[in-house]
Design a protein around this motif. Structure first.
Motif, PDB file in Angstrom:
ATOM      1  N   GLU A  24      -6.654  -2.579  -7.212  1.00 22.28           N
ATOM      2  CA  GLU A  24      -5.297  -2.528  -7.765  1.00 22.28           C
ATOM      3  C   GLU A  24      -5.317  -2.562  -9.287  1.00 22.28           C
ATOM      4  N   ALA A  27      -6.253   0.849 -10.418  1.00 25.36           N
ATOM      5  CA  ALA A  27      -5.139   1.772 -10.187  1.00 25.36           C
ATOM      6  C   ALA A  27      -4.079   1.618 -11.273  1.00 25.36           C
ATOM      7  N   THR A  63      -1.753  12.459  -5.978  1.00 23.89           N
ATOM      8  CA  THR A  63      -0.773  11.647  -6.708  1.00 23.89           C
ATOM      9  C   THR A  63       0.480  12.424  -7.091  1.00 23.89           C
ATOM     10  N   LEU A 189      -7.904   4.269  -4.597  1.00 24.14           N
ATOM     11  CA  LEU A 189      -7.339   4.377  -5.944  1.00 24.14           C
ATOM     12  C   LEU A 189      -6.245   5.435  -5.997  1.00 24.14           C
ATOM     13  N   CYS A 190      -6.495   6.587  -5.370  1.00 27.71           N
ATOM     14  CA  CYS A 190      -5.489   7.651  -5.365  1.00 27.71           C
ATOM     15  C   CYS A 190      -4.209   7.201  -4.660  1.00 27.71           C
ATOM     16  N   VAL A 193      -2.396   4.662  -6.958  1.00 23.88           N
ATOM     17  CA  VAL A 193      -1.747   5.295  -8.121  1.00 23.88           C
ATOM     18  C   VAL A 193      -0.493   6.034  -7.679  1.00 23.88           C
TER      19      VAL A 193
END
Length: 202
Positions: A24, A27, A63, A189-190, A193
């Motif tokens: 997090e 991100a 994203t 992560l994607c 985000v």
């Protein structure tokens, strides 16, 4: 086959042990770069180069939120001509710093993927010395630095603002397991985000 079983058992253990807070935090650094209109720059060597490339592609595509600006991404190991030219002319340790030179500023985020995180030795022939050097350049420019590593994190982990580590140390399982979990981390992560961009758009 014990090696297969060990890989799968260890994968479950290390997946469960992943710190969602570290993911997090990373991100949020990427989200801040999106807010500021900066560029997320990825890199890696060997198998991690493919993860860095995959991450840049997914970050650009996964994203996308209708009505919002798209996130700018760049993978430093995707340009074979530039990569080989800098290696030939100036040495392997320069391939990422020279390519990143015009992109790194206080709006950018650099993210490196590396099983070992790069050697802490400073000579040009050190293993993955290019990762430590580009991280140092990023820090000097005020860029955010994220390291996704294994083993003890190496040089990349030492300087990162956000460090996501898979601390496996036993070969021949460690490298394939770490590389596999790095793909899971990059997808996380994607997803993270995208959620932050969606929340910002409300």
């Amino acid at each position: 086959m014990n090696s297969v079983k060990n890989l799968l058992v260890d994968a479950i253990e290390h997946t469960t042990a992943l710190d969602s807070g570290d993911i997090e935090s990373a991100a949020r650094l990427i989200f801040r770069t999106w807010q500021q209109g900066g560029t997320v720059i990825s890199c890696g060597n060997g198998g991690s180069a493919s993860t860095a490339s995959h991450f840049a592609a997914d970050l650009a595509k996964l994203t996308i939120v209708p009505g919002c600006p798209r996130l700018r991404t760049l993978c430093l190991n995707d340009n074979a001509s530039a990569f080989s030219a800098w290696t030939n002319d100036e040495g392997f340790d320069t391939v990422y710093t020279e390519q990143a030179e015009p992109w790194l500023d206080d709006k950018a985020t650099l993210i490196s993927f590396s099983v070992h995180g790069g050697s802490r030795a400073t000579d040009a022939s050190a293993v993955s010395s290019n990762l430590g050097k580009v991280a140092e350049l990023a820090k000097s420019r005020g860029s955010s630095v994220i390291a996704v590593t294994g083993f003890d994190g190496g040089a990349a982990g030492d300087v990162a603002d956000a460090h996501i580590n898979v601390p496996h140390f036993t070969e021949p399982v460690a490298t394939p397991l770490i590389e596999s979990l790095h793909v899971l981390i990059h997808h996380a992560l994607c997803v993270g985000v995208r959620q932050l961009i969606q929340e910002d758009a409300k």
